[in-house]
Every structure is written in C-alpha cells, then in structure tokens.
Write a protein that holds these residues in place. Structure first.
Motif, short mmCIF file in Angstrom:
data_model
loop_
_atom_site.label_atom_id
_atom_site.label_comp_id
_atom_site.label_asym_id
_atom_site.label_seq_id
_atom_site.Cartn_x
_atom_site.Cartn_y
_atom_site.Cartn_z
N GLU A 52 0.84 -1.10 -0.06
CA GLU A 52 -0.24 0.15 -0.04
C GLU A 52 0.98 1.26 -0.09
O GLU A 52 0.37 2.36 0.17
N GLY A 53 2.03 1.29 -0.33
CA GLY A 53 3.05 2.33 -0.30
C GLY A 53 4.37 2.06 0.19
O GLY A 53 4.62 0.97 0.76
N ILE A 54 5.09 2.98 0.18
CA ILE A 54 6.18 2.76 0.93
C ILE A 54 6.65 4.15 1.97
O ILE A 54 5.91 5.24 1.66
N GLU A 55 7.29 4.07 2.72
CA GLU A 55 7.71 4.91 3.92
C GLU A 55 9.09 4.80 4.30
O GLU A 55 9.75 3.65 4.46
N LYS A 56 9.69 5.78 4.82
CA LYS A 56 10.96 5.66 5.50
C LYS A 56 11.13 5.03 6.69
O LYS A 56 10.17 4.90 7.48
N LEU A 67 4.48 -0.89 3.25
CA LEU A 67 3.34 -0.61 3.93
C LEU A 67 2.40 -1.75 3.57
O LEU A 67 2.04 -1.93 2.61
N ASN A 68 2.00 -2.70 4.56
CA ASN A 68 1.02 -3.88 4.53
C ASN A 68 1.51 -4.61 3.39
O ASN A 68 0.72 -4.93 2.51
N PRO A 69 2.65 -5.46 3.31
CA PRO A 69 3.14 -6.16 1.98
C PRO A 69 2.49 -7.68 2.33
O PRO A 69 2.18 -7.74 3.21
N TYR A 70 2.21 -8.03 1.06
CA TYR A 70 1.84 -9.46 0.92
C TYR A 70 2.38 -9.87 -0.28
O TYR A 70 2.64 -9.32 -1.41
N TYR A 71 3.21 -11.17 0.00
CA TYR A 71 4.27 -11.53 -1.12
C TYR A 71 3.51 -12.92 -1.75
O TYR A 71 2.91 -13.73 -1.26
N PHE A 72 3.73 -12.91 -2.97
CA PHE A 72 3.41 -14.16 -3.97
C PHE A 72 4.61 -14.34 -4.53
O PHE A 72 5.71 -13.78 -5.07
#
Length: 110
Positions: A52-56, A67-72
């Motif tokens: 849902e995006g990136i942050e420092k 932010l809130n990653p989900y991996y395949f």
C-alpha cells in the motif's frame, strides 16, 4: 567444552576413507530443449509484492519499507502461470475495492 582438540578432530577426518563412485552417467551435461528449441538451463522466479505504499524506516534513514506487504512467488509456466496470476488477482479483489473509482465516475471496463 568437550575436551577434544581441533587437531584430534582434523586427524580423525583425514583418516576417513570414502568409497569412490565408479558409475558414469549415461549423458553428461545434456539439457532438455523446450518447444522453442532453447535449452532449459534456467529457472525464472516470479516475485510479486502487493503493498500500500512505502515509507522511510526512520526520519533520517535512506532505507524504506513497504506498507502492509503481501508476497506471492511462483516458477510456473503455461496453464500454471495463469492460475498464479488469477491467485494474485483474487487477493487484490478480496482486499481492495478495485472497481470503486470506476463505478463512481460512471465508466465501465469492457
């Protein structure tokens, strides 16, 4: 401490005798060719990150985090590849309102 010195371990290992493999393979280094007559000597891994995006990581950091990653991940080809991407699409449809912006604007996808 076990009381056994490094030198004792080394001496024991050097005294071991391993049997030699006398069998020779029938084919050495031959690779199977695919439908395009290319040798199958590599494997392509497909990583997919939904976030849902990136942050420092920190205020003065040059590193970032998802932010809130989900991996395949998949190594599929052909029909299995279609199933892999259907799984990714199903996850997106279940977790996000993909058509909300389109329906609100009165536009529809064909």
């Amino acid at each position: 401490m076990s009381g056994v010195s490094k030198q004792t371990v080394k001496n024991k290992i050097h005294r071991l005798n391993f049997p030699k493999n006398e069998e020779k393979p029938e084919k050495k280094g031959d690779l199977i060719r695919n439908e395009n007559q290319q040798k199958n000597n590599c494997l392509i891994i497909k990583p997919v990150y939904v976030h849902e995006g990136i942050e420092k990581e920190a205020a003065k950091s040059r590193r970032h985090k998802l932010l809130n990653p989900y991996y395949f991940c998949g190594v599929n080809t052909g029909e299995e590849n279609t199933v892999f991407w259907d799984e990714v699409c199903q996850y997106l449809e279940n977790h996000y309102e993909l058509l909300k912006g389109i329906m609100d604007s009165g536009q529809w996808l064909d």
